[in-house]
Design a protein around this motif. Structure first.
Motif, PDB file in Angstrom:
ATOM      1  N   THR A 297       0.835  -1.201   0.000  1.00  0.00           N
ATOM      2  CA  THR A 297       0.000   0.000   0.000  1.00  0.00           C
ATOM      3  C   THR A 297       0.872   1.255   0.000  1.00  0.00           C
ATOM      4  O   THR A 297       1.856   1.337   0.729  1.00  0.00           O
ATOM      5  N   PRO A 300      -0.659   7.547   0.299  1.00  0.00           N
ATOM      6  CA  PRO A 300      -1.995   8.168   0.277  1.00  0.00           C
ATOM      7  C   PRO A 300      -3.107   7.199   0.661  1.00  0.00           C
ATOM      8  O   PRO A 300      -4.054   7.581   1.358  1.00  0.00           O
ATOM      9  N   GLN A 301      -2.998   5.946   0.197  1.00  0.00           N
ATOM     10  CA  GLN A 301      -4.032   4.965   0.522  1.00  0.00           C
ATOM     11  C   GLN A 301      -3.969   4.578   2.002  1.00  0.00           C
ATOM     12  O   GLN A 301      -5.009   4.338   2.625  1.00  0.00           O
ATOM     13  N   GLY A 304      -5.729   7.142   3.811  1.00  0.00           N
ATOM     14  CA  GLY A 304      -7.165   6.971   3.654  1.00  0.00           C
ATOM     15  C   GLY A 304      -7.783   6.026   4.657  1.00  0.00           C
ATOM     16  O   GLY A 304      -8.995   6.073   4.903  1.00  0.00           O
ATOM     17  N   GLU A 305      -6.957   5.141   5.255  1.00  0.00           N
ATOM     18  CA  GLU A 305      -7.469   4.262   6.303  1.00  0.00           C
ATOM     19  C   GLU A 305      -7.864   5.069   7.537  1.00  0.00           C
ATOM     20  O   GLU A 305      -8.745   4.660   8.296  1.00  0.00           O
ATOM     21  N   HIS A 307      -8.768   8.544   7.389  1.00  0.00           N
ATOM     22  CA  HIS A 307      -9.927   9.332   6.965  1.00  0.00           C
ATOM     23  C   HIS A 307      -9.807   9.572   5.465  1.00  0.00           C
ATOM     24  O   HIS A 307      -8.696   9.791   4.958  1.00  0.00           O
ATOM     25  N   SER A 308     -10.921   9.560   4.779  1.00  0.00           N
ATOM     26  CA  SER A 308     -10.896   9.755   3.326  1.00  0.00           C
ATOM     27  C   SER A 308     -10.316  11.119   2.947  1.00  0.00           C
ATOM     28  O   SER A 308      -9.695  11.261   1.889  1.00  0.00           O
ATOM     29  N   ASP A 309     -10.493  12.131   3.811  1.00  0.00           N
ATOM     30  CA  ASP A 309      -9.917  13.451   3.525  1.00  0.00           C
ATOM     31  C   ASP A 309      -8.396  13.398   3.488  1.00  0.00           C
ATOM     32  O   ASP A 309      -7.758  14.140   2.731  1.00  0.00           O
ATOM     33  N   GLU A 311      -6.548  10.996   2.376  1.00  0.00           N
ATOM     34  CA  GLU A 311      -6.130  10.485   1.072  1.00  0.00           C
ATOM     35  C   GLU A 311      -6.414  11.502  -0.022  1.00  0.00           C
ATOM     36  O   GLU A 311      -5.568  11.748  -0.888  1.00  0.00           O
ATOM     37  N   ARG A 312      -7.590  12.103   0.029  1.00  0.00           N
ATOM     38  CA  ARG A 312      -7.994  13.047  -1.017  1.00  0.00           C
ATOM     39  C   ARG A 312      -7.082  14.265  -1.055  1.00  0.00           C
ATOM     40  O   ARG A 312      -6.723  14.764  -2.127  1.00  0.00           O
ATOM     41  N   PHE A 314      -3.940  14.453   0.295  1.00  0.00           N
ATOM     42  CA  PHE A 314      -2.584  14.054   0.693  1.00  0.00           C
ATOM     43  C   PHE A 314      -1.523  14.975   0.084  1.00  0.00           C
ATOM     44  O   PHE A 314      -1.527  15.253  -1.118  1.00  0.00           O
ATOM     45  N   LYS A 345       3.799  10.612  -2.635  1.00  0.00           N
ATOM     46  CA  LYS A 345       2.664   9.766  -3.003  1.00  0.00           C
ATOM     47  C   LYS A 345       3.062   8.358  -3.432  1.00  0.00           C
ATOM     48  O   LYS A 345       2.249   7.439  -3.371  1.00  0.00           O
TER      49      LYS A 345
END
Length: 361
Positions: A297, A300-301, A304-305, A307-309, A311-312, A314, A345
């Motif tokens: 992994t 960024p992913q 995302g674990e 919070h989605s923000d 990752e979005r 990053f 990234k």
């Protein structure tokens, strides 16, 4: 959350093991179908690194909260021949097993005249074959239904034709007794096969055999070697006793038995290895937490674990290995020694990375 299904023939020690590792108190009776529905237990993943990071981030009498990652164990009703036809509790068994990521197949590797064996004798290879056969027959039925739909739809959607030959080949392999996990074939996303799930063989032995194993264990190892599956040796009775003890007493008990770690911890570690999972860590004054991700992994992913923000938006990650952080004694010291890195990234997260994510949304 990682989900591991505990399966096996009736009276192999499934529910005793489940009771021990989850302390859930599920009925464990000496007759088939004592487990009449799936029982789910969520347990913390043992990780001594968390306690160390808590101490590093404590100030005076204020300590961060320790939050481990978790594993979900599912005790699935005992299986008998004919389950793929719905016999015994077959339909419930097959539905529940579809929901888990990996299968812990408990195999009876002990002699005890007081515990009835559903087949009348202890035979690990036969027990494994019984469950594998039922799962393969269920998979064949799944493929036959899918192939029937593909053959009907191919006139209107020619792209569907690409799946017919591989699914037919897989059905043929299954009919020859080869589980899907041992067949190198690509499947459509909407085809989920029971025998495609990775298996961990759990040899349930008598207390005297938990260190060195026995002939039954070696027979299971021979079966597992054919598909490069992991094998662990556990005494469900020992695990049951450990579950009743305080941590210090449990450690002393393990030492007396010649064991370094309890079966639960070994099963979880093996599950992580089987599924290709690792843990990264976050640490601060308020919280120290473990996060489970797949090996490979990227940063960024992993963010995302949390919070989605993250990752979005990053931007970058500050990373230090657990070992370097412990040696330095603090993030500030790790930074001063050049052990704290800034990664972008494309960084592939490693097990034990202590990470801080910078993001903007």
């Amino acid at each position: 959350m990682l989900g591991i299904g505990i399966v096996g023939l009736p009276n192999v020690g499934k529910s005793t093991l489940f009771n021990a590792i989850t302390k859930a108190g599920v009925e464990a009776a000496n007759y088939p179908f004592a487990t009449i529905d799936k029982n789910v237990g969520v347990v913390s993943v043992p990780d001594e690194r968390l306690g160390v990071l808590v101490r590093l981030n404590s100030k005076g009498d204020r300590s961060p909260v320790e939050v481990p990652t978790h594993v979900e164990f599912v005790d699935i009703a005992g299986l008998v021949q004919g389950a793929h036809k719905g016999e015994g509790l077959g339909n419930q068994f097959l539905a529940h097993i579809r929901e888990v990521a990996a299968i812990a197949h408990v195999v009876r590797c002990f002699d005890d005249d007081n515990v009835v064996h559903v087949a009348g004798r202890v035979d690990p290879e036969s027990d494994i074959e019984t469950i594998d056969t039922e799962l393969m027959l269920a998979d064949i039925a799944t493929l036959e239904r899918r192939l029937e739909r593909l053959r009907r739809s191919v006139k209107g959607n020619p792209d569907d034709a690409q799946w017919i030959a591989p699914l037919e080949e897989l059905a043929r392999k299954l009919s020859e007794g080869v589980p899907a996990r041992r067949v190198d074939v690509e499947l459509p996303n909407d085809v989920s096969l029971l025998t495609a799930k990775p298996v961990i063989y759990v040899c349930n032995v008598a207390e005297d055999d938990v260190v060195d194993g026995n002939e039954y264990v070696e027979r299971v190892r021979a079966v597992a070697a054919q598909e490069d599956a992991d094998v662990i040796v556990i005494s469900a009775r020992i695990e049951e006793e450990l579950a009743q003890l305080e941590p210090e007493e449990a450690q002393a008990f393990l030492a007396d038995m010649g064991l370094e770690r309890p079966g639960l911890e070994r099963l979880i570690r093996t599950g992580y290895h089987t599924l290709g999972l690792i843990t990264f860590l976050t640490a601060g004054e308020k919280e120290v937490r473990a996060w489970t991700i797949e090996r490979g992994t990227k940063a960024p992913q992993a963010a995302g674990e949390i919070h989605s923000d993250f990752e979005r938006g990053f931007i970058r990650a500050e990373v230090v290995s657990y070992e370097d952080l412990v040696e330095a004694g603090s993030i500030a010291n790790a930074r001063a020694k050049g052990k704290l890195r800034v990664e972008g990234k494309e960084y592939v997260v490693q097990d034990g990375d202590v990470m801080n994510f910078l993001f903007n949304v």
